[in-house]
Scaffold this active site. Structure first.
Site, PDB file in Angstrom:
ATOM      1  CD  GLU A  45     -28.079-111.472  70.829  1.00  0.00           C
ATOM      2  OE1 GLU A  45     -28.061-112.618  70.321  1.00  0.00           O
ATOM      3  OE2 GLU A  45     -27.059-110.786  70.985  1.00  0.00           O
ATOM      4  CD  GLU A  48     -24.137-107.406  69.691  1.00  0.00           C
ATOM      5  OE1 GLU A  48     -24.525-106.466  68.987  1.00  0.00           O
ATOM      6  OE2 GLU A  48     -24.582-107.632  70.837  1.00  0.00           O
TER       7      GLU A  48
HETATM    8  C1  1HE Z   1     -24.800-115.680  82.858  1.00  0.00           C
HETATM    9  C2  1HE Z   1     -24.777-115.543  81.469  1.00  0.00           C
HETATM   10  C3  1HE Z   1     -25.279-114.349  80.922  1.00  0.00           C
HETATM   11  C4  1HE Z   1     -23.971-117.471  81.967  1.00  0.00           C
HETATM   12  N1  1HE Z   1     -25.729-113.393  81.765  1.00  0.00           N
HETATM   13  N2  1HE Z   1     -25.277-114.720  83.653  1.00  0.00           N
HETATM   14  N3  1HE Z   1     -26.435-114.638  76.369  1.00  0.00           N
HETATM   15  C5  1HE Z   1     -27.045-115.819  76.430  1.00  0.00           C
HETATM   16  O1  1HE Z   1     -28.229-115.961  76.280  1.00  0.00           O
HETATM   17  C6  1HE Z   1     -26.158-116.995  76.773  1.00  0.00           C
HETATM   18  C7  1HE Z   1     -26.470-117.481  78.147  1.00  0.00           C
HETATM   19  N4  1HE Z   1     -25.504-118.444  78.639  1.00  0.00           N
HETATM   20  C8  1HE Z   1     -25.489-119.742  78.208  1.00  0.00           C
HETATM   21  O2  1HE Z   1     -26.194-120.168  77.323  1.00  0.00           O
HETATM   22  C9  1HE Z   1     -24.522-120.640  78.934  1.00  0.00           C
HETATM   23  O3  1HE Z   1     -24.227-120.054  80.188  1.00  0.00           O
HETATM   24  C10 1HE Z   1     -23.191-120.904  78.177  1.00  0.00           C
HETATM   25  C11 1HE Z   1     -23.471-121.803  76.970  1.00  0.00           C
HETATM   26  C12 1HE Z   1     -22.505-119.626  77.739  1.00  0.00           C
HETATM   27  C13 1HE Z   1     -22.202-121.632  79.129  1.00  0.00           C
HETATM   28  O4  1HE Z   1     -22.840-122.785  79.695  1.00  0.00           O
HETATM   29  P1  1HE Z   1     -22.233-123.430  81.030  1.00  0.00           P
HETATM   30  O5  1HE Z   1     -23.033-124.702  81.272  1.00  0.00           O
HETATM   31  O6  1HE Z   1     -20.770-123.555  80.911  1.00  0.00           O
HETATM   32  O7  1HE Z   1     -22.477-122.374  82.201  1.00  0.00           O
HETATM   33  P2  1HE Z   1     -23.828-122.045  83.034  1.00  0.00           P
HETATM   34  O8  1HE Z   1     -24.022-123.047  84.106  1.00  0.00           O
HETATM   35  O9  1HE Z   1     -24.978-121.842  82.104  1.00  0.00           O
HETATM   36  O10 1HE Z   1     -23.497-120.612  83.641  1.00  0.00           O
HETATM   37  C14 1HE Z   1     -22.599-120.445  84.737  1.00  0.00           C
HETATM   38  C15 1HE Z   1     -23.029-119.206  85.469  1.00  0.00           C
HETATM   39  O11 1HE Z   1     -22.911-118.078  84.609  1.00  0.00           O
HETATM   40  C16 1HE Z   1     -24.495-119.247  85.860  1.00  0.00           C
HETATM   41  O12 1HE Z   1     -24.652-118.497  87.051  1.00  0.00           O
HETATM   42  P3  1HE Z   1     -24.660-119.222  88.500  1.00  0.00           P
HETATM   43  O13 1HE Z   1     -24.860-118.073  89.446  1.00  0.00           O
HETATM   44  O14 1HE Z   1     -25.816-120.196  88.435  1.00  0.00           O
HETATM   45  O15 1HE Z   1     -23.341-119.912  88.655  1.00  0.00           O
HETATM   46  C17 1HE Z   1     -25.186-118.501  84.751  1.00  0.00           C
HETATM   47  O16 1HE Z   1     -26.429-117.949  85.138  1.00  0.00           O
HETATM   48  C18 1HE Z   1     -24.171-117.422  84.470  1.00  0.00           C
HETATM   49  N5  1HE Z   1     -24.309-116.886  83.128  1.00  0.00           N
HETATM   50  N6  1HE Z   1     -24.261-116.667  80.940  1.00  0.00           N
HETATM   51  C19 1HE Z   1     -25.737-113.609  83.080  1.00  0.00           C
HETATM   52  N7  1HE Z   1     -25.268-114.109  79.628  1.00  0.00           N
HETATM   53  C20 1HE Z   1     -25.611-105.564  73.683  1.00  0.00           C
HETATM   54  S1  1HE Z   1     -26.887-106.613  73.543  1.00  0.00           S
HETATM   55  C21 1HE Z   1     -26.279-108.220  73.596  1.00  0.00           C
HETATM   56  C22 1HE Z   1     -27.427-109.167  73.807  1.00  0.00           C
HETATM   57  C23 1HE Z   1     -26.956-110.502  74.253  1.00  0.00           C
HETATM   58  O17 1HE Z   1     -25.805-110.768  74.417  1.00  0.00           O
HETATM   59  S2  1HE Z   1     -28.208-111.634  74.517  1.00  0.00           S
HETATM   60  C24 1HE Z   1     -27.384-113.132  74.754  1.00  0.00           C
HETATM   61  C25 1HE Z   1     -27.080-113.397  76.210  1.00  0.00           C
END
Ligand code: 1HE
Length: 260
Positions: free
Chosen positions: A134, A114
C-alpha cells in the site's frame, strides 16, 4: 457450493469443517467487491454442523490483496464505504461462529495479509511471503490491517513494512508472529485441515470464548480483563459438557497432555 469468486464445501465425518477457497487464481486471488461480499455472506450463514473453518487460495498465491482495477473510479466517500464493507466482512469472519485457520502460500500481501490477520490461526508454507505494498501504491490499509497487524507484529514492524516496502519471507514471518505454524511447501492446507478437525472437537463454548472473549479481554485494562475472565471461566466450567470432559479425564477416559 460456489459463490462468486469463492468455493465452499463442508468436510469431516459430521461435515464439521468448512473449507473455503479463493478462486480468482488468474488474478492471484485479488479481492474484489464481489469476493468480499461473498465472504461476509458465507460467515453469516455457515451451516449449523460447522465447528471450524479453513480458508486457502487457488493457484500459486494465497492472495494479492485489493483488486487494484476496482480502485480507479472511487471518490473519498465511496472509499470510506468500501473500507467499511471490508471491516464488516472481516468482522463476520473474526467474530463469526467458528475458529478460522488460514492456509498460506506464495503472496500474502496488502489486503491478503489483512484477510489472513483476521483469521485465528495462520499456517504458512515455505513459499509464503508477506508485504504491505500500500505504501508504494500511494494508499493505506483499509481492511482492518492497522488494527489487527500491529497486534501480531507491533506498530514498528508494520510501519517499516509500509514505509520501506519490506517483504518478509516465510521463516521471518513466523519468527515475528505473522504465522503460528511454518510447514514445508505444499502442505499448509493439510496442516490447516488437521488443526481444524482437532479444533472442531473442542467444546463449542470454549471455542467461542477463545475467538470472541479472549481478544476483547486483551484490549481491556487489566482490572476489567480479570473480571471478564472470571465471568467467562464461570460460564464455561458450569456447562454440562465441561463437567463431562473433566470427569472423563479424572476417570481415565480422556487423553493426557503429551510432552512436545
Ligand atoms: C492483480 C492484482 C491486484 C495481480 N489487483 N490485479 N496488491 C498489490 O499491490 C500486489 C500486486 N500484485 C503483485 O505484486 C503480483 O501480482 C504478485 C506478487 C501477487 C504475483 O505475481 P505474479 O508474477 O505471480 O502474477 P502477475 O503476473 O503480477 O499477475 C497475474 C495477473 O493478476 C495480472 O493480470 P493479467 O490480466 O495481466 O493476467 C495482474 O495484473 C493481476 N493481479 N495482483 C488486480 N492486486 C482494503 S485495502 C487493501 C489495499 C491493498 O491490498 S493494496 C495492495 C494491492
Amino acid at each position: 457450493m460456489s459463490k462468486k469468486s469463492i468455493h465452499f464445501e463442508c468436510c469431516g465425518e459430521q461435515q464439521e469443517v468448512a473449507v473455503i477457497r479463493l478462486t480468482r487464481g488468474a488474478k492471484r486471488n485479488a479481492l474484489n467487491d464481489a469476493l468480499i461480499l461473498s465472504l461476509r455472506d458465507l460467515f453469516e450463514s455457515l451451516p449449523g454442523s460447522v465447528r471450524a473453518a479453513v480458508i486457502h487460495g487457488e493457484g500459486d498465491h494465497f492472495c494479492a490483496g485489493l483488486d487494484l482495477s476496482e480502485l480507479q473510479e472511487r471518490d473519498a466517500g465511496q472509499g470510506m464505504h468500501h473500507s467499511r464493507s471490508w471491516h464488516k466482512a472481516l468482522e463476520a469472519l473474526q467474530y463469526g461462529p467458528v475458529p478460522v485457520i488460514a492456509a498460506l502460500h506464495g503472496a500474502v500481501v496488502g489486503g491478503g495479509l489483512e484477510l489472513a490477520s483476521a483469521c485465528h490461526i495462520r499456517v504458512a508454507d515455505e513459499s509464503t511471503f508477506y508485504a504491505l505494498p500500500e505504501g508504494s501504491r500511494g494508499i493505506f490499509v483499509g481492511g482492518g490491517g492497522s488494527v489487527r497487524i500491529p497486534r501480531l507484529i507491533g506498530v514498528a514492524r508494520m510501519t517499516d513494512m509500509m514505509l520501506t516496502g519490506r517483504v518478509y519471507n516465510a521463516q521471518d514471518g513466523e519468527r515475528i508472529g505473522l504465522a503460528q505454524y511454518l510447514v514445508p511447501t505444499g502442505t499448509a492446507f493439510d496442516k490447516a485441515l488437521e488443526l481444524a478437525k482437532r479444533i472442531a472437537q473442542n467444546a463449542p463454548l470454549t471455542n467461542y470464548a477463545l475467538t470472541h472473549v479472549l481478544p476483547r479481554i486483551a484490549d481491556q485494562p487489566a482490572d476489567q480483563g480479570f473480571m471478564t475472565e472470571a465471568m467467562m471461566a464461570a460460564i464455561a466450567q458450569s456447562a454440562p459438557e465441561a463437567k463431562q470432559r473433566v470427569r472423563d479425564f479424572l476417570e481415565g477416559r480422556a487423553a493426557k497432555v503429551q510432552k512436545a
